[in-house]
Design a protein around this motif. Structure first.
Motif, PDB file in Angstrom:
ATOM      1  N   ASN A 307      40.922  34.162  51.897  1.00  0.00           N
ATOM      2  CA  ASN A 307      40.914  32.562  51.682  1.00  0.00           C
ATOM      3  C   ASN A 307      42.189  31.968  52.257  1.00  0.00           C
ATOM      4  OD1 ASN A 307      39.587  29.810  50.655  1.00  0.00           O
ATOM      5  ND2 ASN A 307      41.570  30.097  49.372  1.00  0.00           N
ATOM      6  N   GLY A 308      43.336  32.434  51.866  1.00  0.00           N
ATOM      7  CA  GLY A 308      44.480  31.903  52.432  1.00  0.00           C
ATOM      8  C   GLY A 308      44.604  31.924  53.743  1.00  0.00           C
ATOM      9  N   LEU A 309      44.088  32.646  54.566  1.00  0.00           N
ATOM     10  CA  LEU A 309      44.323  32.685  56.070  1.00  0.00           C
ATOM     11  C   LEU A 309      43.173  31.407  56.395  1.00  0.00           C
ATOM     12  CD1 LEU A 309      44.150  36.372  57.124  1.00  0.00           C
ATOM     13  CD2 LEU A 309      46.122  34.936  57.613  1.00  0.00           C
ATOM     14  N   ILE A 310      41.949  31.460  56.079  1.00  0.00           N
ATOM     15  CA  ILE A 310      41.066  30.505  56.503  1.00  0.00           C
ATOM     16  C   ILE A 310      41.496  29.003  56.090  1.00  0.00           C
ATOM     17  CG2 ILE A 310      38.753  29.762  56.004  1.00  0.00           C
ATOM     18  CD1 ILE A 310      37.813  32.381  55.592  1.00  0.00           C
ATOM     19  N   ALA A 311      42.352  29.114  54.988  1.00  0.00           N
ATOM     20  CA  ALA A 311      42.683  27.613  54.519  1.00  0.00           C
ATOM     21  C   ALA A 311      44.029  27.304  55.183  1.00  0.00           C
ATOM     22  CB  ALA A 311      42.790  27.372  52.900  1.00  0.00           C
ATOM     23  N   SER A 312      44.545  27.848  56.340  1.00  0.00           N
ATOM     24  CA  SER A 312      45.688  27.431  56.942  1.00  0.00           C
ATOM     25  C   SER A 312      45.564  26.302  57.899  1.00  0.00           C
ATOM     26  CB  SER A 312      46.273  28.827  57.530  1.00  0.00           C
ATOM     27  OG  SER A 312      45.451  29.062  58.518  1.00  0.00           O
ATOM     28  N   VAL A 313      44.312  25.733  58.111  1.00  0.00           N
ATOM     29  CA  VAL A 313      44.335  24.656  58.590  1.00  0.00           C
ATOM     30  C   VAL A 313      43.425  23.614  57.857  1.00  0.00           C
ATOM     31  CG1 VAL A 313      44.317  25.859  60.774  1.00  0.00           C
ATOM     32  CG2 VAL A 313      42.107  25.588  59.676  1.00  0.00           C
ATOM     33  N   THR A 314      43.384  22.343  58.390  1.00  0.00           N
ATOM     34  CA  THR A 314      42.766  21.264  57.861  1.00  0.00           C
ATOM     35  C   THR A 314      41.862  20.749  58.759  1.00  0.00           C
ATOM     36  OG1 THR A 314      44.477  20.761  56.332  1.00  0.00           O
ATOM     37  CG2 THR A 314      42.715  19.261  56.543  1.00  0.00           C
ATOM     38  N   PRO A 315      40.483  20.530  58.536  1.00  0.00           N
ATOM     39  CA  PRO A 315      39.599  19.967  59.542  1.00  0.00           C
ATOM     40  C   PRO A 315      39.676  18.454  59.489  1.00  0.00           C
ATOM     41  CG  PRO A 315      38.245  21.225  57.910  1.00  0.00           C
ATOM     42  CD  PRO A 315      39.717  21.126  57.268  1.00  0.00           C
ATOM     43  N   ARG A 316      39.836  17.766  60.708  1.00  0.00           N
ATOM     44  CA  ARG A 316      40.215  16.499  60.820  1.00  0.00           C
ATOM     45  C   ARG A 316      38.830  15.666  61.444  1.00  0.00           C
ATOM     46  NH1 ARG A 316      44.984  15.423  58.333  1.00  0.00           N
ATOM     47  NH2 ARG A 316      46.359  16.956  58.924  1.00  0.00           N
ATOM     48  N   PRO A 317      38.361  14.582  60.440  1.00  0.00           N
ATOM     49  CA  PRO A 317      37.252  13.838  60.731  1.00  0.00           C
ATOM     50  C   PRO A 317      37.397  13.318  62.386  1.00  0.00           C
ATOM     51  CG  PRO A 317      38.329  13.014  59.004  1.00  0.00           C
ATOM     52  CD  PRO A 317      39.292  13.728  59.451  1.00  0.00           C
ATOM     53  N   LEU A 318      35.987  13.098  62.866  1.00  0.00           N
ATOM     54  CA  LEU A 318      35.983  12.458  64.111  1.00  0.00           C
ATOM     55  C   LEU A 318      34.679  11.913  64.169  1.00  0.00           C
ATOM     56  CD1 LEU A 318      37.731  12.344  66.838  1.00  0.00           C
ATOM     57  CD2 LEU A 318      36.430  14.236  67.626  1.00  0.00           C
ATOM     58  N   PHE A 319      34.557  10.673  64.820  1.00  0.00           N
ATOM     59  CA  PHE A 319      33.153   9.827  64.882  1.00  0.00           C
ATOM     60  C   PHE A 319      33.082   9.264  66.148  1.00  0.00           C
ATOM     61  CE2 PHE A 319      31.512   5.633  64.698  1.00  0.00           C
ATOM     62  CZ  PHE A 319      30.440   5.930  63.750  1.00  0.00           C
ATOM     63  N   LYS A 320      31.813   9.519  66.744  1.00  0.00           N
ATOM     64  CA  LYS A 320      31.564   8.714  68.131  1.00  0.00           C
ATOM     65  C   LYS A 320      30.253   7.930  67.901  1.00  0.00           C
ATOM     66  CE  LYS A 320      34.091  11.523  71.433  1.00  0.00           C
ATOM     67  NZ  LYS A 320      33.769  12.192  72.650  1.00  0.00           N
ATOM     68  N   LEU A 321      30.283   6.605  68.462  1.00  0.00           N
ATOM     69  CA  LEU A 321      29.073   5.628  68.563  1.00  0.00           C
ATOM     70  C   LEU A 321      29.097   5.423  69.981  1.00  0.00           C
ATOM     71  CD1 LEU A 321      26.654   3.934  67.474  1.00  0.00           C
ATOM     72  CD2 LEU A 321      28.512   2.489  66.831  1.00  0.00           C
ATOM     73  N   PHE A 322      27.796   5.663  70.823  1.00  0.00           N
ATOM     74  CA  PHE A 322      27.559   5.331  71.756  1.00  0.00           C
ATOM     75  C   PHE A 322      26.559   4.030  71.906  1.00  0.00           C
ATOM     76  CE2 PHE A 322      29.562   9.043  73.166  1.00  0.00           C
ATOM     77  CZ  PHE A 322      30.023   8.913  74.547  1.00  0.00           C
ATOM     78  N   THR A 323      26.599   3.073  72.890  1.00  0.00           N
ATOM     79  CA  THR A 323      25.754   1.921  72.889  1.00  0.00           C
ATOM     80  C   THR A 323      25.499   1.554  74.354  1.00  0.00           C
ATOM     81  OG1 THR A 323      27.630   0.332  72.939  1.00  0.00           O
ATOM     82  CG2 THR A 323      26.118   0.705  70.614  1.00  0.00           C
ATOM     83  N   THR A 324      24.136   1.342  74.664  1.00  0.00           N
ATOM     84  CA  THR A 324      23.875   0.857  76.270  1.00  0.00           C
ATOM     85  C   THR A 324      23.358  -0.578  76.243  1.00  0.00           C
ATOM     86  OG1 THR A 324      21.548   1.552  76.045  1.00  0.00           O
ATOM     87  CG2 THR A 324      22.972   3.342  76.454  1.00  0.00           C
TER      88      THR A 324
END
Length: 534
Positions: A307-324
């Motif tokens: 778990n210590g190795l896996i938890a060495s990074v933090t996920p960062r949010p990202l959002f995309k919205l496309f319009t036509t």
């Protein structure tokens, strides 16, 4: 006893997974190699969709570009793949523009052109002071980084040399890797300069408090003064799709809608469950981001041990919205030169501090700006805390499951005129909610200084903070020696044929280059060398 035995199992159908599968199948044609993908498609965080009625455009709901000058692995991979592909199936790219001088910066209620940052600095609504007055956000950051690690911005340095300098550097008497990027920035620039760099730069998480020794070389690679991007003519997802095809053509097998759980070590092999069936693999590769590993660890004690190795990074949010739209209305937000020359807004991005943050005037598949006829915007490109704004305009997270992965069901979708919803159409699988679309349309009008914008024709969105990804990219935590962790996590148990690779634990986090980097490191354990240019 296991229901099935295979030689190499790979969990995750993103770039690192299918690339590793292809390379291993080439080297071991007689072995049984299988890729297990929980969703209904190959690509992971590369998701390219064609908007209805606009066949010559591709919306990139995930990764959308590369940096060829500083990303040699993806460059080499494209050359190798294209050498084997027929002419009509080539993976081609186009110059991907970003900051155009005529584009808009709507900051603190003030309308600016991007060119105003340097040509009309008194209009910029931030008290930057000397020497940052008249500088772009990128220039301020580069100058600040030079103060933190003197000499690191020298253009003659290689990417590897910059990383080594940052890893060995200290600032204010403390090793840089033990400090946060935000913390050290605030020692060399004032709060106004920091806020300006964040607002005008368009991103929040890149300047947040992640490991400074990793953030600094990463920032210089991604947002340096000479950064030149390229987009993909047929969509970035073409790359993993081609890799998967080459893998299966060589005798490999891809199984979609196949959710893996309950890993356990058995007699030197690894057993796991796939949709209720037991599988034993001599070697298991987890080509997954951190959040996916966390979810798998819930049923897998072997992963809980690291778990210590896996938890060495933090996920960062990202959002995309496309319009036509029926036409590229944003061209009218340009201006007329004194000599009568009309300079339209037509390519690259505009930025703002309101929640849409970044808007890209999306090009045609050949990279050309749209001048007339149907057009598309990456209406909102958000990261960090700003993604939370859209939470109130979308379904509750993690509430619904669809086709093997958690995808929010839209109860009140934005319904396009003169077109029926088609669940088989990839665009419609990511249909945007009505309230989200009306809100983004209002903000687009505000940031462009227009009281009216034409009606949105169609809309789709993707929030990468949803499971199983947990974020659009990952960043190294403060205090972590990334150069050591990325070596350990490749094969966390010396006597166990369990491997981990992917963008999360690389030097190029947030980029396909990072996924290829860790995949190559992992493949070295199997005796495979890096790809060579043809």
């Amino acid at each position: 006893m296991a229901d099935e035995k295979i030689d190499i199992a790979i969990v995750g159908g993103g770039v690192s997974g299918v690339y590793s599968a292809w390379r291993l199948q080439q080297a071991n044609p007689k072995q049984k190699i299988v890729v297990f993908e929980a969703s209904d498609h190959i690509g992971g965080r590369l998701l390219s969709v064609t908007p209805p009625g606009i066949p010559d455009m591709v919306a990139e709901l995930g990764g959308m570009r590369i940096l060829p000058e500083v990303q040699p692995l993806i460059g080499t991979l494209l050359k190798v793949l294209n050498k084997a592909l027929p002419e009509n199936e080539q993976i081609t790219t186009y110059p991907f523009p970003v900051d155009q001088p005529q584009n808009i910066a709507y900051l603190r209620g003030t309308y600016l052109r991007l060119s105003d940052f340097t040509s009309n600095p008194d209009k910029v609504p931030y008290r930057l002071g000397f020497p940052n007055h008249g500088q772009t956000a990128g220039s301020i950051m580069i100058n600040a980084i030079e103060q933190i690690v003197p000499g690191i911005t020298n253009k003659k340095l290689s990417e590897e040399q910059r990383r080594e300098m940052a890893q060995q550097a200290s600032f204010a008497g403390k090793p840089l890797y033990q400090q946060g990027f935000w913390n050290v920035l605030m020692r060399v620039i004032n709060g106004e300069s920091y806020q300006y760099s964040m607002d005008a730069g368009g991103y929040d998480s890149t300047l947040s408090n992640w490991n400074a020794a990793d953030a600094i070389p990463w920032y210089l690679s991604d947002f340096g003064a000479d950064s030149v991007y390229e987009g993909f003519t047929k969509g970035f997802q073409q790359v993993p799709q081609v890799l998967a095809k080459f893998f299966t053509d060589a005798g490999g097998e891809v199984r979609i809608n196949s959710s893996v759980s309950a890993l356990q070590s058995v007699d030197g092999a690894v057993e796991f469950q796939v949709n209720g069936r037991s599988v034993r693999a001599n070697s298991l590769i987890l080509a997954m981001p951190r959040r996916s590993l966390d979810l798998l660890a819930d049923s897998s004690p072997i992963l809980q041990e690291i778990n210590g190795l896996i938890a060495s990074v933090t996920p960062r949010p990202l959002f995309k919205l496309f319009t036509t739209y029926t036409s590229p209305w944003w061209r009218a937000a340009g201006y007329t030169e004194p000599d009568g020359t009309v300079v339209p807004v037509q390519a690259g991005r505009s930025v703002t501090d309101i929640p849409v943050r970044q808007t890209y005037y999306w090009p045609k598949s050949n990279g050309a700006p749209v001048k007339t006829g149907p057009a598309m915007l990456l209406a909102s490109y958000d990261d960090g805390d700003n993604t939370g704004f859209w939470d109130g305009l979308r379904p509750q997270r993690h509430k619904y499951k669809s086709k093997g992965q958690q995808v929010a069901k839209v109860d009140e979708p934005f319904v396009a005129e003169n077109r029926k919803h088609n669940p088989e159409l990839t665009w419609d699988q990511y249909q945007a909610p009505y309230r989200m679309v009306t809100e983004v349309a209002r903000q687009l009008g505000t940031m462009h200084g227009l009281s009216y914008t034409p009606k949105v024709q169609d809309a789709c969105f993707r929030d990468w903070g949803d499971d199983p990804f947990g974020g659009g990219w990952n960043s190294w935590n403060i205090g972590v020696k990334s150069w050591e962790v990325k070596q350990k996590i490749i094969q966390p148990f010396s006597q166990q044929h369990l491997y981990i690779c992917g963008e999360a634990y690389s030097d190029a986090q947030g980029w396909v280059e990072g996924a290829l980097q860790t995949a190559d490191m992992m493949l070295a354990k199997f005796g495979l060398e890096r790809l060579k240019k043809p």
